[in-house]
Scaffold this motif. Structure first.
Motif, PDB file in Angstrom:
ATOM      1  N   MET A 513       1.074  -1.279  -0.045  1.00  0.00           N
ATOM      2  CA  MET A 513      -0.317   0.001   0.292  1.00  0.00           C
ATOM      3  C   MET A 513       0.460   1.031  -0.203  1.00  0.00           C
ATOM      4  O   MET A 513       0.494   2.238  -0.298  1.00  0.00           O
ATOM      5  CB  MET A 513      -0.716   0.303   1.322  1.00  0.00           C
ATOM      6  N   TYR A 516       1.766   2.325  -4.094  1.00  0.00           N
ATOM      7  CA  TYR A 516       1.073   3.117  -4.701  1.00  0.00           C
ATOM      8  C   TYR A 516       0.977   4.813  -3.840  1.00  0.00           C
ATOM      9  O   TYR A 516       0.956   4.772  -2.879  1.00  0.00           O
ATOM     10  CB  TYR A 516      -0.485   2.336  -4.338  1.00  0.00           C
ATOM     11  N   SER A 517       0.636   4.773  -5.054  1.00  0.00           N
ATOM     12  CA  SER A 517       0.589   6.714  -5.203  1.00  0.00           C
ATOM     13  C   SER A 517      -0.963   6.896  -5.618  1.00  0.00           C
ATOM     14  O   SER A 517      -1.120   6.155  -6.270  1.00  0.00           O
ATOM     15  CB  SER A 517       1.745   7.570  -5.278  1.00  0.00           C
ATOM     16  N   MET A 520      -0.032   7.238  -9.231  1.00  0.00           N
ATOM     17  CA  MET A 520      -0.357   5.880  -9.683  1.00  0.00           C
ATOM     18  C   MET A 520      -1.635   5.759 -11.402  1.00  0.00           C
ATOM     19  O   MET A 520      -1.898   5.109 -11.534  1.00  0.00           O
ATOM     20  CB  MET A 520       0.190   5.127  -9.776  1.00  0.00           C
ATOM     21  N   SER A 521      -2.916   6.578 -10.227  1.00  0.00           N
ATOM     22  CA  SER A 521      -4.207   6.222 -10.818  1.00  0.00           C
ATOM     23  C   SER A 521      -4.568   6.285 -12.496  1.00  0.00           C
ATOM     24  O   SER A 521      -5.214   5.492 -12.723  1.00  0.00           O
ATOM     25  CB  SER A 521      -5.271   6.665  -9.864  1.00  0.00           C
ATOM     26  N   LEU A 524      -2.560   3.617 -14.858  1.00  0.00           N
ATOM     27  CA  LEU A 524      -3.012   2.296 -14.370  1.00  0.00           C
ATOM     28  C   LEU A 524      -3.036   1.184 -14.973  1.00  0.00           C
ATOM     29  O   LEU A 524      -2.721   0.266 -15.939  1.00  0.00           O
ATOM     30  CB  LEU A 524      -4.272   2.410 -12.986  1.00  0.00           C
ATOM     31  N   SER A 527      -0.181   0.667 -17.736  1.00  0.00           N
ATOM     32  CA  SER A 527       1.105  -0.486 -16.594  1.00  0.00           C
ATOM     33  C   SER A 527       0.805  -1.565 -16.935  1.00  0.00           C
ATOM     34  O   SER A 527       1.176  -1.941 -17.033  1.00  0.00           O
ATOM     35  CB  SER A 527       1.187   0.418 -15.635  1.00  0.00           C
TER      36      SER A 527
END
Length: 591
Positions: A513, A516-517, A520-521, A524, A527
């Motif tokens: 957890m 993730y930041s 990065m959404s 996503l 990736s």
């Protein structure tokens, strides 16, 4: 004043006493005895010896005596010279010993007392006689001597001091008593002497004692008179007692005669009384029946308003009676008491009055005996019950052979059984609890293991398996036959401790957890697509081949690729070759 006179030195010699220089041990001088007084050689006595010897003559005897006297003179001269020599020698020796004794005495005196003469004179400066007496004694001996000499004086002084103390105390007490007496004389009306109080008490006691003494004397005189009267009248007592005895016998016979005569009358009276009661009951019943018949024949009474009766006012009959209310109450009580007394007289003056008290007395004794018998029976019952319990206990002991140790052992067995039963129940409860929740535990553990497998490679690279060989020959690439059939390694063992599992999961989830930041959404999806493309690019599908298919020739490019591997034997070929070599070696040994 102090004396500074010096002591005598060791070189000082006192004068010798020359008055007695004779030696007391020296022998006495010997004198020749006259011939006429000689006991053996005297001429007057020689004839009495009855000695007859022709060889001895008076001249020869004189010659022998002369020689003997000369010998004695020589011995005396020798003895005198010897005595003189010994005396001179002993004199020198005595002087030497006296000198040693004097020196030793002086040394001992100096060692024991020291040079204490000046100190003693300074201490006893006011006592000249004591200075002369103790000038040659040590100080500790002087103190002891003074204590011994003054013992009687000190004892007498202590006695006089003690007497003085006692006399002072007596004098003080006398002064206190004198002051008390003076105060009493001065304040006579305000003080009461102890002697006066005691005298009054004693006077009162004396008066009381006199009164008691007078009473005792009066009582004694009265008793004496009574005894005298009884002694005078004792001659009349016997006929009086005899007559009273006869009167009692006559009374008993008279009562028996009355009872004998009255019993038939009493029986007849009882019978007539019974018949009278029966007739009376019958007549009462008949009368009641007739009254009921008459009441039934009467007219019914008409109920109406109550009639007010006018009572005439009459004069109070007790208006002029002189009795008060309390006197009237006492009169009523007196009438009730008189009525009770009359009833008692009627009750006691019956024909059976004599038997009332003896019957009550006998009943009382019988009741006491009955109570005692009841208590005795109850005690017997209790004792029987106790004996029964003891007998049952003894029978159990005899049957089961129960001693104290056996009883303790049985009790211990019972306790252990109860303890075992409780432990079994506890174990069954735990087992049932675990069984009821076993599926849940298994599902939870599998879930945790799956989650741990998913998060295994978080924060670390995949584990590479390196095979270790025991020697360098097995590391050759041609002998790694198992690599052709092995495509994956077994997974790592899961930990069984739930605390370790939870710790690893918490750490992995935390790091995942944290990686993730929010930025990065947006990337996503990109990736995800890039990861799939990279995976497909590196993916090479493999198919398993059997040993028979390996021997077949391949077509096309596969044939070219497998030419290099054609000369490499597989595991079956190696086994066949090794078996063939072993058989050939065995045949050679047999030949």
């Amino acid at each position: 004043m102090p004396c500074y006179k010096q002591e005598k030195s060791l070189d000082f010699r006192p004068r010798r006493d020359t008055t007695n220089d004779t030696d007391p041990m020296a022998p006495k001088p010997v004198r020749p005895r006259a011939l006429k007084y000689h006991g053996l050689f005297g001429m007057s006595i020689a004839a009495q010896h009855l000695i007859v010897d022709d060889n001895w003559s008076p001249s020869s005897i004189n010659e022998q005596f002369t020689n003997m006297s000369e010998l004695l003179n020589r011995f005396l001269i020798y003895k005198r010279h010897e005595t003189k020599t010994n005396h001179s020698r002993l004199l020198v020796e005595s002087k030497r010993l006296k000198t040693q004794c004097t020196d030793g005495r002086i040394k001992l005196k100096n060692i024991s007392s020291g040079n204490n003469a000046h100190k003693i004179r300074n201490l006893l400066i006011e006592h000249k006689g004591m200075q002369r007496l103790y000038q040659k004694m040590p100080i500790h001996l002087i103190a002891d001597n003074i204590n011994q000499r003054t013992f009687v004086l000190r004892k007498e002084r202590d006695r006089l001091e003690d007497r003085l103390t006692g006399l002072k105390m007596k004098y003080k007490i006398l002064l206190i008593n004198r002051s008390k007496v003076e105060n009493m004389i001065k304040y006579e009306n305000e003080f009461m002497l102890e002697e006066e109080r005691l005298s009054r008490v004693f006077q009162k006691r004396i008066e009381n004692s006199n009164m008691r003494l007078k009473a005792f004397r009066t009582i004694n005189i009265t008793y004496k008179k009574m005894v005298q009267v009884l002694l005078q009248d004792e001659i009349f007592y016997e006929p009086i007692l005899r007559s009273l005895d006869h009167d009692m016998e006559d009374q008993v016979n008279f009562i028996k005669h009355i009872l004998y005569l009255g019993m038939p009358a009493i029986a007849k009276f009882k019978q007539l009384n019974y018949e009278f009661l029966q007739l009376e009951s019958k007549s009462r019943k008949n009368l009641q029946a007739k009254i009921q018949i008459l009441n039934s024949l009467k007219k019914p009474v008409v109920t109406g308003p109550p009639v007010v009766k006018v009572r005439e006012i009459l004069a109070d009959p007790k208006r002029y009676v002189r009795e008060t209310e309390s006197m009237h109450t006492l009169k009523v009580q007196l009438l009730a008491i008189e009525k009770t007394i009359k009833n008692l007289k009627l009750t006691t003056l019956c024909s059976q009055a004599k038997e009332i008290y003896p019957r009550i007395k006998s009943k009382f004794e019988e009741n006491v005996k009955l109570c005692r018998k009841t208590d005795h029976d109850w005690q017997c019952k209790q004792m029987l019950h106790t004996k029964k319990q003891c007998a049952s206990m003894l029978s159990d002991l005899l049957i089961n052979n129960l001693s104290e140790e056996e009883i303790n052992r049985l009790e211990r067995i019972e306790e252990l059984k109860k303890l075992l039963k409780s432990e079994n129940e506890f174990e069954e409860e735990n087992v049932s609890y675990i069984r009821n929740r076993a599926d849940l535990y298994v599902m939870l553990r599998l879930f945790l293991w799956n989650l741990m497998e998913v998060l295994r490679h978080i924060d670390r690279s995949p584990k590479q398996v390196h095979r270790d060989y025991p020697n360098s020959y097995l590391r050759l690439p041609l002998l790694k036959f198992e690599l052709y059939h092995t495509y994956a390694v077994p997974p790592e063992l899961y930990p069984t401790n739930i605390d370790v599992i939870m710790h690893l999961l918490k750490r992995s989830v935390y790091k995942l957890m944290k990686g993730y930041s929010p930025k990065m959404s947006a990337r996503l999806k990109e990736s995800k697509n890039s990861y799939h493309l990279a995976f497909l690019a590196t993916f090479e599908p493999r198919e398993t081949t059997k040993d028979e298919e390996q021997d077949r020739p391949t077509m096309g490019d596969d044939l070219i690729n497998d030419k290099a591997m054609a000369n490499i034997p597989n595991s079956k070929k190696i086994k066949a070759l090794s078996a063939k070599i072993v058989e050939e070696a065995f045949k050679r040994e047999l030949q």
